[in-house]
Design a protein around this motif. Structure first.
Motif, PDB file in Angstrom:
ATOM      1  N   UNK A 169      -0.537  -4.513  -9.515  1.00  0.00           N
ATOM      2  CA  UNK A 169      -1.533  -5.577  -9.445  1.00  0.00           C
ATOM      3  C   UNK A 169      -0.900  -6.954  -9.283  1.00  0.00           C
ATOM      4  N   UNK A 170       0.252  -7.159  -9.914  1.00  0.00           N
ATOM      5  CA  UNK A 170       0.924  -8.444  -9.800  1.00  0.00           C
ATOM      6  C   UNK A 170       1.371  -8.722  -8.375  1.00  0.00           C
TER       7      UNK A 170
ATOM      8  N   UNK B 114       0.842  -1.202   0.000  1.00  0.00           N
ATOM      9  CA  UNK B 114       0.000   0.000   0.000  1.00  0.00           C
ATOM     10  C   UNK B 114       0.872   1.244   0.000  1.00  0.00           C
ATOM     11  N   UNK B 115       1.933   1.249   0.807  1.00  0.00           N
ATOM     12  CA  UNK B 115       2.841   2.400   0.856  1.00  0.00           C
ATOM     13  C   UNK B 115       3.416   2.666  -0.529  1.00  0.00           C
ATOM     14  N   UNK B 116       3.827   1.602  -1.211  1.00  0.00           N
ATOM     15  CA  UNK B 116       4.392   1.756  -2.553  1.00  0.00           C
ATOM     16  C   UNK B 116       3.352   2.267  -3.536  1.00  0.00           C
ATOM     17  N   UNK B 117       2.112   1.768  -3.435  1.00  0.00           N
ATOM     18  CA  UNK B 117       1.053   2.207  -4.345  1.00  0.00           C
ATOM     19  C   UNK B 117       0.750   3.688  -4.157  1.00  0.00           C
ATOM     20  N   UNK B 118       0.716   4.139  -2.912  1.00  0.00           N
ATOM     21  CA  UNK B 118       0.452   5.558  -2.654  1.00  0.00           C
ATOM     22  C   UNK B 118       1.603   6.415  -3.165  1.00  0.00           C
TER      23      UNK B 118
ATOM     24  N   UNK C 237      -2.565 -14.493  -2.910  1.00  0.00           N
ATOM     25  CA  UNK C 237      -2.397 -15.941  -3.052  1.00  0.00           C
ATOM     26  C   UNK C 237      -1.606 -16.517  -1.885  1.00  0.00           C
ATOM     27  N   UNK C 238      -0.547 -15.819  -1.476  1.00  0.00           N
ATOM     28  CA  UNK C 238       0.252 -16.299  -0.340  1.00  0.00           C
ATOM     29  C   UNK C 238      -0.581 -16.340   0.937  1.00  0.00           C
TER      30      UNK C 238
END
Length: 380
Positions: A316-317, A305-309, A324-325
């Motif tokens: 998405x990958x 989330x930090x990276x997305x912001x 999945x993990x």
């Protein structure tokens, strides 16, 4: 626009909020309840979760207040079958911390308030979710009967097994109920078992026994048939009859009956929305790993989330791989819980002899170390 809204202010939502706030994100944690819950069903905090708590600076406080369970003992018919030692399962936390959920939540809430004053918003209920815009998520919330809108870069559902976020996403989560009724209660500890966890594998069903702070002990009893409106006297009688330990019903402080269930979501991610904890995977509490799974979900999700912001775009990958993990971990924990339940079901005399002989033999070998890693979630 807010960076993140976490829906659900239980132990997992509070921890995720603290993780994100510690990284400097603008986070809000919405909790439908006006006040913290009044009972503590979950008590076990495993070594990986204690290590995760270190990320937000609460591990030492939790460990200091908890009872440090350093071994589990298996008994049957007043006879010790073997011991599962937790020494060596983690380089720092070689124990399972036993602490009522209310206290753990209180510490996480206090830490979140230090990192982001006002982030926890009580009495706020999610009404609607709109993620049609790939760059943001629009939310409608209701508080004190008044609806309002919020826009966030990312939304996480940590709102329990009947997750509103999961419902809005249309994610299926098949429910499976087991034929295993239990009742649990907290009483003054007169067992003489000290800081040990003790599992009594009796013919009429298992009695699990865990120490708690303040000289208390949690008993979890397989009742065979479901007891309607079980009383403290009922639980005290069952424990005493099966284990021989005296239990004073007048010292009871918590009582709850339940039937074990399993509910695992088909998926946990869609765009800028994710599910964690019981919203993603509800498993049987026999084994005490459900709440810990949620904390570990949050620990792995937070940096994504930090990276997305920071980037303004969702990987998405990476999110799909995370989902999945975490679902894989949930299925493993669910399978272990199912094995625990099978081991503790009522059993006839002949089968009980076979079970006890086999278990005693296993616990006399190095395999007990493998069991210690499994029960303490060292495999995570």
């Amino acid at each position: 626009m807010r960076d993140v809204v976490v829906v659900g202010g239980g132990p997992v939502g509070l921890f995720l909020g603290a993780l994100l706030a510690e990284r400097g994100l603008d986070v809000a944690v919405w909790e439908r309840r006006e006040a913290p819950g009044a009972s503590s069903r979950a008590i076990g905090i495993h070594p990986p979760s204690l290590a995760a708590f270190d990320r937000v600076g609460v591990a030492d406080a939790v460990a200091a207040e908890a009872v440090r369970v350093r071994r589990g003992i298996a008994r049957s018919g007043r006879r010790t079958l073997g011991v599962v030692p937790f020494a060596g399962v983690h380089p720092r936390f070689d124990f399972v911390a036993a602490l009522p959920q209310l206290r753990t939540e209180a510490m996480l809430e206090a830490r979140l308030a230090e990192l982001a004053p006002g982030a926890l918003q009580r009495g706020v209920e999610l009404v609607a979710v709109d993620d049609a815009d790939p760059s943001r998520v629009r939310l409608v919330a209701r508080a004190s009967g008044v609806e309002s809108s919020e826009v966030a870069r990312f939304v996480v559902g940590a709102d329990g097994p009947r997750s509103t976020v999961r419902g809005h996403l249309g994610v299926a989560a098949a429910l499976r109920s087991y034929p295993d009724p239990y009742v649990m209660g907290d009483f003054r500890d007169d067992t003489g078992s000290g800081d040990d966890a003790v599992v009594h594998l009796e013919g009429d069903g298992v009695v699990e026994s865990f120490p708690l702070p303040g000289g208390a002990r949690r008993f979890v009893v397989h009742t065979g048939t479901r007891l309607q409106d079980a009383t403290a006297e009922d639980v005290a009688r069952l424990v005493s009859e099966r284990t021989g330990s005296p239990v004073d019903p007048a010292t009871n402080t918590m009582l709850s009956g339940f039937v074990a269930r399993r509910r695992i979501a088909d998926r946990t991610v869609r765009g800028r929305l994710a599910l964690v904890g019981d919203a993603a995977h509800e498993i049987s509490p026999i084994g005490g790993q459900g709440m810990n799974l949620g904390w570990l979900d949050a620990l792995e999700l937070a940096p994504l989330i930090v990276a997305a912001v920071a980037k303004g775009a969702v990987d998405e990958g990476a999110l799909t791989a995370w989902g999945a993990r975490r679902l894989g971990a949930a299925r493993r924990a669910a399978g272990q819980a199912e094995a625990n339940m099978a081991l503790g079901r009522p059993v006839g005399a002949a089968r009980r002899v076979v079970r006890d002989t086999a278990l005693s033999a296993v616990l006399a070998t190095p395999a007990r170390r493998t069991l210690a890693r499994a029960y303490s979630m060292a495999w995570t």
